[in-house]
Design an enzyme around this catalytic site. Sequence first.
Site, PDB file in Angstrom:
ATOM      1  N   ASN A   8       0.843  -1.132   0.251  1.00 16.07           N
ATOM      2  CA  ASN A   8      -0.109   0.093  -0.032  1.00 16.07           C
ATOM      3  C   ASN A   8       1.083   1.184   0.008  1.00 16.07           C
ATOM      4  O   ASN A   8       1.492   1.648   0.948  1.00 16.07           O
ATOM      5  CB  ASN A   8      -0.859  -0.095   1.275  1.00 16.07           C
ATOM      6  N   ARG A  10       0.448   4.220   0.455  1.00 15.22           N
ATOM      7  CA  ARG A  10       0.192   5.129   1.343  1.00 15.22           C
ATOM      8  C   ARG A  10       0.693   4.943   2.873  1.00 15.22           C
ATOM      9  O   ARG A  10       0.655   5.567   3.699  1.00 15.22           O
ATOM     10  CB  ARG A  10      -1.280   5.474   1.433  1.00 15.22           C
ATOM     11  N   CYS A  11       1.185   3.730   2.868  1.00 15.25           N
ATOM     12  CA  CYS A  11       1.608   3.219   4.418  1.00 15.25           C
ATOM     13  C   CYS A  11       3.112   3.350   4.375  1.00 15.25           C
ATOM     14  O   CYS A  11       3.940   2.770   3.484  1.00 15.25           O
ATOM     15  CB  CYS A  11       1.354   1.748   4.429  1.00 15.25           C
ATOM     16  N   GLY A  12       3.618   3.976   5.423  1.00 14.49           N
ATOM     17  CA  GLY A  12       5.028   4.168   5.678  1.00 14.49           C
ATOM     18  C   GLY A  12       5.653   2.928   5.981  1.00 14.49           C
ATOM     19  O   GLY A  12       6.970   3.084   5.171  1.00 14.49           O
ATOM     20  N   ARG A  15       6.207   1.254   2.437  1.00  8.60           N
ATOM     21  CA  ARG A  15       7.047   1.968   1.359  1.00  8.60           C
ATOM     22  C   ARG A  15       8.640   1.590   1.962  1.00  8.60           C
ATOM     23  O   ARG A  15       9.544   1.366   1.260  1.00  8.60           O
ATOM     24  CB  ARG A  15       6.985   3.317   1.427  1.00  8.60           C
TER      25      ARG A  15
END
Length: 113
Positions: A8, A10-12, A15
Amino acid sequence: MDIKIFHNSRCGTSRTTLDAIREAGHEPEVVDYLANPPAREQLKKMIADAGLSVREAVRSKEARYGELGLDGAGDEALLDAMVANPVLINRPFVVTPKGVRLCRPSELVNEIL
């Protein structure tokens, strides 16, 4: 090495895990699991292979979890909910020939690289 990350963007944590895989010299298959969720049996196998319970693999803090009233739900109901609502799948799952991990924290990916 064949590596797949259920990602995802948007997920730190997701990433950071993806970056760690690339820094280790691998280019994984990146699966946007919100758009392309794993099939029920695949999800069930990933959870088991990671050594987790189904409850440990669900994002219980998501609003959808409460909306669906999943607090007392059993494994089969949770799996059904996760497949129908992929936002409930905890992330990121990483699959390699060396194993499967839910990489929370992201450093857990190093165990299977």
